[in-house]
Write a protein that holds these residues in place. Sequence first.
Motif: not given
Length: 405
Positions: A14-19, A107-111, A130-135
Motif C-alpha cells: 500500500f506504499i504510495d497508494r492513495p489510502l 486530499s491535496e495528493g502531495r503526501a 473525514y477519512i471514511a473510505g480513504r484508509y
Amino acid sequence: MISRELYLKQITPFIDRPLIKVLSGLRRSGKSALLQQLKELLLERGVSPDNIIHINFENMAYSAIDNADKLYDYLMKRIVGAEKMYILLDEIQEVSGWEKTVNSFFSEGRADLYVTGSNSRLLSSELATYIAGRYVEFNVYTLSFQEYLQFVATRTGEKTADVRVALESYIKYGGFPAIHNFDYSQEEAYKIISDIYASAILRDVVQRKNIRDVALLEKIVKFIFDNIGNIFSAKKISDYFKSQQRKSDVGTIYNYLDALERAFIIHKAQRYDLKGKELLQTNEKYFLGDVALKYSAVGYREMDISGLIENIIYLELKRRGYIVYVGKFSDREIDFVAEKRSDKIYVQATFRLSSEEVIDREFKPLLAIEDNYPKYVVTLDDTWKGSYEGVHHYHLADFLLSDEY
C-alpha cells in the motif's frame, strides 16, 4: 531493531497508494517500531530524508501540537519543495481533531500518510467521517510465538533448541516486545508489564472515557482476568458484584467493557449458532490483548493454563486475519470458529487429553459438524499425536508455528 515481517508484508503493497495507512493496537505492542521500520524501508527505496516527516506524539518535544490547526501549521512548515512527502504520525490520538489535518493533506495528493493509535475510537468518532473510505487499517498485536522465537534468537545469538521449553516462557511472559529485547528477570519483566498495563488503563481508558469509578473498572478487569475462556455477560458481572455487596448497573459495566475493548486491553469473541447461522447477542467470551497483562495483576498461576491456551490461540487466529467466534452447536460449545474470506476452521483447546471423558468432550463436538473445513484440537500433550477420525490434534507450539491454516 527486529523486523516485524508479518506486518511489513501487509503494509508495503500500500506504499504510495492513495489510502491513509492506519496502524492500531494495544499500547506497546510494537506500532512505533513498525513505523520506524517503514521509515527505513522508504529510505532504502531512495526517498530523501527531507521528504519524510516522522512525529511521535508521546515525545515531549511535540506536546504543544495538540490540535488539528497546530498540526497543520507544523507540517506546512516542514514541507519542502513540490516533491511528494511521506508523513508518519505516531500515537495520533493525542491530537484533537487530527482527522481534519490528515484528510487535508490526503486530499491535496502531495503526501503518503501513515498513522498509529492505541484506541479503536481512532476510527469511530464523528470526525473519522473525514477519512471514511480513504484508509486501510492494520491491527498490530504483541509478538506471535514465531516472532518471540526470532527475538530470543537475535538476543542470544542462538536458535532455540527446544520450542516446547520456549513455549513455557512465552505462556509465562507473553508477547510484549519490550520485555524480550533484553534478558530480564521475572520480577523485572512483570514490573515492565505492570507499567504498560497502568499506562493503558490510565491514558487509553480512564482519561479518554472520563471514567470516575476507577475502583469499579479495576474490579471488572479482575473479573475478566479470572474468567478467561469462560462465557459470561455484563449481567453476570453485575450479579457477581451484588453478591459481593458492590452495586453496579449493567449499563455501566457495558460502557466499561467497551472502553477496555477500544483500548485493545480486551477482545470480545461473540457466540455464533452454527445450526441457526446467526450471532447470539449474549454471553460472550473475553480475551486479553496479551496474556502477560494478567500476570501484572495476579501473577502466574498454573491453574489458569486452559484459559491462557485459549487466549494465545485466539490472538494467533486474529494475527492471521481471521474473524473469530465462539461456536454453539446444539448444546455443545466449539471454542473457536474462525473465518477468513472463503476459509473456515474449527478449534478446540484444552490443557491435556487426560481421560476418555476429556477426549470425548473435545473431539465429539467437532465430529458432529458435517462439513469439510479443517478441525483441530490443540493441547499441551506430547504423548498423544496424530488425528482422530479426521480431526487433527496439535501441540500448542506446533499449532502456533504451523503454516497449515
